[in-house]
Write a protein that holds these residues in place. Sequence first.
Motif, PDB file in Angstrom:
ATOM      1  N   ILE A 150      32.352  29.914  61.380  1.00  0.00           N
ATOM      2  CA  ILE A 150      33.720  30.069  61.401  1.00  0.00           C
ATOM      3  C   ILE A 150      34.787  29.451  60.136  1.00  0.00           C
ATOM      4  O   ILE A 150      36.141  29.830  60.266  1.00  0.00           O
ATOM      5  N   GLU A 151      34.341  28.620  59.467  1.00  0.00           N
ATOM      6  CA  GLU A 151      34.454  28.747  57.826  1.00  0.00           C
ATOM      7  C   GLU A 151      35.512  27.156  58.293  1.00  0.00           C
ATOM      8  O   GLU A 151      35.290  26.280  57.793  1.00  0.00           O
ATOM      9  N   THR A 152      36.662  27.173  59.256  1.00  0.00           N
ATOM     10  CA  THR A 152      37.540  26.517  59.640  1.00  0.00           C
ATOM     11  C   THR A 152      38.227  26.623  61.076  1.00  0.00           C
ATOM     12  O   THR A 152      37.981  26.709  61.792  1.00  0.00           O
ATOM     13  N   VAL A 153      39.221  25.735  60.862  1.00  0.00           N
ATOM     14  CA  VAL A 153      39.989  25.579  62.216  1.00  0.00           C
ATOM     15  C   VAL A 153      40.891  27.342  62.580  1.00  0.00           C
ATOM     16  O   VAL A 153      41.266  27.888  61.634  1.00  0.00           O
TER      17      VAL A 153
ATOM     18  N   LEU B 155      34.489  34.107  67.116  1.00  0.00           N
ATOM     19  CA  LEU B 155      33.826  33.176  68.055  1.00  0.00           C
ATOM     20  C   LEU B 155      32.767  34.582  69.333  1.00  0.00           C
ATOM     21  O   LEU B 155      31.757  34.156  69.938  1.00  0.00           O
ATOM     22  N   SER B 156      33.716  35.553  68.956  1.00  0.00           N
ATOM     23  CA  SER B 156      32.594  36.696  69.416  1.00  0.00           C
ATOM     24  C   SER B 156      31.460  37.448  69.617  1.00  0.00           C
ATOM     25  O   SER B 156      30.276  37.415  70.040  1.00  0.00           O
ATOM     26  N   VAL B 157      31.629  37.094  68.160  1.00  0.00           N
ATOM     27  CA  VAL B 157      30.282  37.387  67.220  1.00  0.00           C
ATOM     28  C   VAL B 157      29.125  36.004  67.873  1.00  0.00           C
ATOM     29  O   VAL B 157      27.946  37.040  67.454  1.00  0.00           O
ATOM     30  N   LEU B 158      29.441  35.123  67.761  1.00  0.00           N
ATOM     31  CA  LEU B 158      28.666  34.120  68.134  1.00  0.00           C
ATOM     32  C   LEU B 158      28.135  34.026  69.814  1.00  0.00           C
ATOM     33  O   LEU B 158      26.901  33.896  70.296  1.00  0.00           O
TER      34      LEU B 158
ATOM     35  N   ALA C 137      39.853  20.642  69.549  1.00  0.00           N
ATOM     36  CA  ALA C 137      38.879  22.029  69.942  1.00  0.00           C
ATOM     37  C   ALA C 137      38.613  23.140  69.483  1.00  0.00           C
ATOM     38  O   ALA C 137      38.035  24.286  70.297  1.00  0.00           O
ATOM     39  N   ALA C 138      38.318  23.050  68.293  1.00  0.00           N
ATOM     40  CA  ALA C 138      37.035  24.102  67.661  1.00  0.00           C
ATOM     41  C   ALA C 138      35.631  23.658  68.310  1.00  0.00           C
ATOM     42  O   ALA C 138      35.621  24.675  68.280  1.00  0.00           O
ATOM     43  N   LEU C 139      35.513  22.893  68.104  1.00  0.00           N
ATOM     44  CA  LEU C 139      34.452  21.895  68.110  1.00  0.00           C
ATOM     45  C   LEU C 139      34.052  22.553  69.835  1.00  0.00           C
ATOM     46  O   LEU C 139      33.134  23.356  70.548  1.00  0.00           O
ATOM     47  N   LYS C 140      35.041  22.842  70.944  1.00  0.00           N
ATOM     48  CA  LYS C 140      35.252  22.718  72.565  1.00  0.00           C
ATOM     49  C   LYS C 140      35.515  24.330  72.672  1.00  0.00           C
ATOM     50  O   LYS C 140      34.208  24.599  73.358  1.00  0.00           O
ATOM     51  N   GLU C 141      35.693  25.412  71.890  1.00  0.00           N
ATOM     52  CA  GLU C 141      36.014  26.499  71.781  1.00  0.00           C
ATOM     53  C   GLU C 141      34.111  27.399  70.819  1.00  0.00           C
ATOM     54  O   GLU C 141      33.547  28.443  72.062  1.00  0.00           O
ATOM     55  N   LEU C 142      33.597  26.550  70.863  1.00  0.00           N
ATOM     56  CA  LEU C 142      32.095  27.031  69.997  1.00  0.00           C
ATOM     57  C   LEU C 142      31.865  26.800  71.082  1.00  0.00           C
ATOM     58  O   LEU C 142      30.052  27.206  71.077  1.00  0.00           O
ATOM     59  N   ARG C 143      31.507  25.690  72.128  1.00  0.00           N
ATOM     60  CA  ARG C 143      31.064  24.887  73.061  1.00  0.00           C
ATOM     61  C   ARG C 143      30.417  25.740  74.379  1.00  0.00           C
ATOM     62  O   ARG C 143      29.561  26.765  74.899  1.00  0.00           O
ATOM     63  N   LYS C 144      32.311  26.710  74.437  1.00  0.00           N
ATOM     64  CA  LYS C 144      32.913  27.978  75.330  1.00  0.00           C
ATOM     65  C   LYS C 144      31.629  28.583  75.762  1.00  0.00           C
ATOM     66  O   LYS C 144      31.030  29.582  75.849  1.00  0.00           O
ATOM     67  N   VAL C 145      30.973  29.701  74.382  1.00  0.00           N
ATOM     68  CA  VAL C 145      30.412  30.111  73.571  1.00  0.00           C
ATOM     69  C   VAL C 145      28.713  30.014  73.590  1.00  0.00           C
ATOM     70  O   VAL C 145      28.199  30.794  73.363  1.00  0.00           O
ATOM     71  N   ASP C 146      28.991  28.354  73.923  1.00  0.00           N
ATOM     72  CA  ASP C 146      27.496  28.159  74.236  1.00  0.00           C
ATOM     73  C   ASP C 146      26.819  27.949  72.258  1.00  0.00           C
ATOM     74  O   ASP C 146      25.350  28.297  72.384  1.00  0.00           O
ATOM     75  N   VAL C 147      27.274  27.725  71.405  1.00  0.00           N
ATOM     76  CA  VAL C 147      27.050  27.550  70.132  1.00  0.00           C
ATOM     77  C   VAL C 147      26.100  26.619  69.834  1.00  0.00           C
ATOM     78  O   VAL C 147      26.349  25.375  70.522  1.00  0.00           O
ATOM     79  N   ASP C 148      24.817  26.509  69.839  1.00  0.00           N
ATOM     80  CA  ASP C 148      23.921  25.529  69.399  1.00  0.00           C
ATOM     81  C   ASP C 148      24.176  24.466  68.165  1.00  0.00           C
ATOM     82  O   ASP C 148      23.691  23.389  68.674  1.00  0.00           O
TER      83      ASP C 148
ATOM     84  N   VAL D 240      31.655  13.416  67.620  1.00  0.00           N
ATOM     85  CA  VAL D 240      32.122  13.831  68.966  1.00  0.00           C
ATOM     86  C   VAL D 240      30.958  15.408  68.802  1.00  0.00           C
ATOM     87  O   VAL D 240      30.930  15.611  70.234  1.00  0.00           O
ATOM     88  N   ALA D 241      30.596  16.137  68.083  1.00  0.00           N
ATOM     89  CA  ALA D 241      29.442  17.205  67.894  1.00  0.00           C
ATOM     90  C   ALA D 241      28.610  17.119  68.954  1.00  0.00           C
ATOM     91  O   ALA D 241      28.633  18.134  69.993  1.00  0.00           O
ATOM     92  N   GLU D 242      27.983  15.992  68.399  1.00  0.00           N
ATOM     93  CA  GLU D 242      26.826  15.832  69.869  1.00  0.00           C
ATOM     94  C   GLU D 242      26.840  15.375  71.183  1.00  0.00           C
ATOM     95  O   GLU D 242      26.209  15.717  72.054  1.00  0.00           O
ATOM     96  N   ASP D 243      28.021  14.523  71.595  1.00  0.00           N
ATOM     97  CA  ASP D 243      28.915  14.195  72.586  1.00  0.00           C
ATOM     98  C   ASP D 243      29.089  15.631  73.836  1.00  0.00           C
ATOM     99  O   ASP D 243      29.628  15.941  74.384  1.00  0.00           O
ATOM    100  N   LEU D 244      29.314  16.644  72.087  1.00  0.00           N
ATOM    101  CA  LEU D 244      30.359  18.062  73.320  1.00  0.00           C
ATOM    102  C   LEU D 244      28.827  18.307  73.481  1.00  0.00           C
ATOM    103  O   LEU D 244      28.576  19.419  74.198  1.00  0.00           O
ATOM    104  N   GLY D 245      27.400  18.374  73.399  1.00  0.00           N
ATOM    105  CA  GLY D 245      26.185  18.809  73.782  1.00  0.00           C
ATOM    106  C   GLY D 245      25.573  19.617  72.441  1.00  0.00           C
ATOM    107  O   GLY D 245      25.216  20.923  73.237  1.00  0.00           O
TER     108      GLY D 245
END
Length: 196
Positions: free
Chosen positions: A41-44, A62-65, A93-104, A136-141
């Motif tokens: 995603i490169e940036t926010v 996000l759709s690609v992932l 916000a970007a990290l939360k959006e990534l987790r919504k689409v299950d990025v690992d 923070v990212a680890e705490d988000l899963g």
Amino acid sequence: MKIKQKAPHILVEALTGDFAGNLDHVSIVAKSGLDVYAHNIETVEALTPYVRDRRATFRQSLSVLERAKAEGVRVTKTSIMLGVGENEDQVLAALKELRKVDVDVVTFGQYMRPTKRHMKVDRYVEPAEFDRWKEVAEDLGFLYVASGPLVRSSYKAGEFYIENVLRGKSTERRLKRLPTDQLESSTASLTSSKVV
């Protein structure tokens, strides 16, 4: 995928573009037999039009992932550059959006200006901030996070970990089966192999 036909034990990661939003093309790559689907995603979201090619959008990435994961890819991965003008709320916000689409997997690195024709560095991020974003990212899963000034999407430190996840192994399980003398030796070896 011919690689898997000739050597099924080899793990394959593909770093792809967004195919101009054509999710059918994403599906073709995702179903090719690869193990890790990476798209950066490169940036926010707010800075995407200024940092990336104007044809690329944050939502498109996000759709690609999301499509790659929906097609059965076991691990999806992305990267964020810091130091381009982002603020904390935008990164979170970007990290939360990534987790919504299950990025690992997510990596954080310092933006470095490749040439004078490219965008200037907004700021150089302190190592402590990289450490904080890792936490923070680890705490988000996120399954794995690499974060540091010299980290890039192809960062090597996580390969051992991701490989074990993909192969269904757990370092902890393997270590529990070792006798105590071998356990101390293996733990020392693992600790030294994490330093990159």
